[in-house]
Design a protein around this motif. Structure first.
Motif, short mmCIF file in Angstrom:
data_model
loop_
_atom_site.label_atom_id
_atom_site.label_comp_id
_atom_site.label_asym_id
_atom_site.label_seq_id
_atom_site.Cartn_x
_atom_site.Cartn_y
_atom_site.Cartn_z
N LEU A 1 11.67 2.23 2.88
CA LEU A 1 12.74 1.16 3.43
C LEU A 1 12.38 0.54 5.16
CD1 LEU A 1 15.99 1.84 1.63
CD2 LEU A 1 14.53 -0.41 1.50
N GLY A 2 12.92 1.39 5.26
CA GLY A 2 12.73 1.40 7.26
C GLY A 2 11.07 1.19 8.32
N VAL B 1 1.21 -1.09 -0.12
CA VAL B 1 0.04 -0.10 -0.15
C VAL B 1 0.99 1.27 0.44
CG1 VAL B 1 -1.28 1.77 1.39
CG2 VAL B 1 -2.35 -1.35 1.30
N VAL B 2 2.35 1.04 0.99
CA VAL B 2 3.08 2.47 1.04
C VAL B 2 3.54 2.49 -0.09
CG1 VAL B 2 4.35 3.66 1.84
CG2 VAL B 2 2.99 2.66 3.46
N ALA C 1 4.45 7.90 3.84
CA ALA C 1 5.63 6.40 4.13
C ALA C 1 6.14 6.88 5.48
CB ALA C 1 6.93 6.87 3.02
N VAL C 2 5.87 8.48 5.87
CA VAL C 2 7.18 8.41 6.90
C VAL C 2 6.02 8.45 7.84
CG1 VAL C 2 7.34 10.89 8.52
CG2 VAL C 2 8.04 10.89 6.04
N GLY C 3 4.67 8.58 7.56
CA GLY C 3 3.85 8.10 9.16
C GLY C 3 3.88 6.69 9.17
N ARG D 1 11.39 10.15 1.19
CA ARG D 1 10.82 8.57 1.07
C ARG D 1 11.27 7.22 0.66
NH1 ARG D 1 8.04 11.21 -3.27
NH2 ARG D 1 9.61 9.37 -4.77
N THR D 2 12.52 7.32 -0.09
CA THR D 2 12.51 5.92 -0.36
C THR D 2 13.18 5.33 1.40
OG1 THR D 2 13.46 6.77 -2.71
CG2 THR D 2 14.43 4.67 -1.36
#
Length: 199
Positions: A97-98, A32-33, A42-44, A92-93
């Motif tokens: 990954l995180g 989904v992300v 992504a950060v959320g 964002r990338t």
């Protein structure tokens, strides 16, 4: 089986959830992300993943333990993206990954290795029609997992002996003792499996 020393016993919802469901949630969340592809999603996702650790009864310090090995790769990604003029793409990338690493780590920390191996054996059951034995496939996976701490111990033992002899600046001298130790361990493991009727 806790050969990796990662499983953290507990009674949270994550611990009680079947391994297959956790892997499915992991796959769906990362998909989904990736599909949405927005920075804030992504950060959320990273923030929510980090907050899940204490909510699942896992100490917050494991968030850092999971992300620390990823830092060199994140630094390379950030450097490359900044040079190409797109720093937001770097953020964002790195966030994606995180997110993947944190959720994967949470699955590992809340799932026993034996449970995961049993799941893989069930998933491999259809391969029986192709001549593949699912139990042997699970055994190979178990031996692979067992080899990870074995290599670590062999390297640490060789390094301690290297330092005890006062050697410095020649790390290649540790390679041969590590290889010899691993070969001996593999031979002992093979003999143990043969004694138990496993060919």
């Amino acid at each position: 089986m806790t050969v990796l020393g990662l499983y953290q016993p507990g009674d949270s919802l994550a611990h009680r959830t079947p391994a297959g469901v956790k892997l499915l949630v992991l796959f769906c969340a990362v998909t989904v992300v990736l599909v949405l592809g927005t920075l804030w999603v992504a950060v959320g996702g990273v923030v929510v993943s980090a907050l899940l650790y204490p909510l699942c009864g896992v100490r917050a310090r494991y968030v850092w333990r999971m992300l620390r090995p990823l830092l060199p790769f994140l630094a390379l990604i950030v450097g490359f993206q900044v040079l190409t003029g797109d720093p937001w793409a770097a953020v964002r990338t790195c966030a994606v990954l995180g997110l993947a690493v944190l959720l994967s780590g949470l699955v590992t920390l809340t799932t026993q290795v034996s449970t995961m191996l049993a799941l893989f054996e069930r998933l491999a059951a259809p391969l029986r029609h192709l001549g593949v034995r699912p139990d042997r496939l699970a055994l190979v996976l178990a031996l692979t997992i067992r080899a990870i701490p074995m290599v670590t111990v062999a390297w640490q033992t060789s390094r301690e002996a290297y330092l005890a002899r006062g050697l410095r600046g020649r790390p290649h001298l540790m390679v041969v003792p590590v290889v010899v130790g691993l070969v001996r361990s593999a031979e002992a493991m093979g003999e143990a499996m043969t004694a138990r009727g496993l060919d």
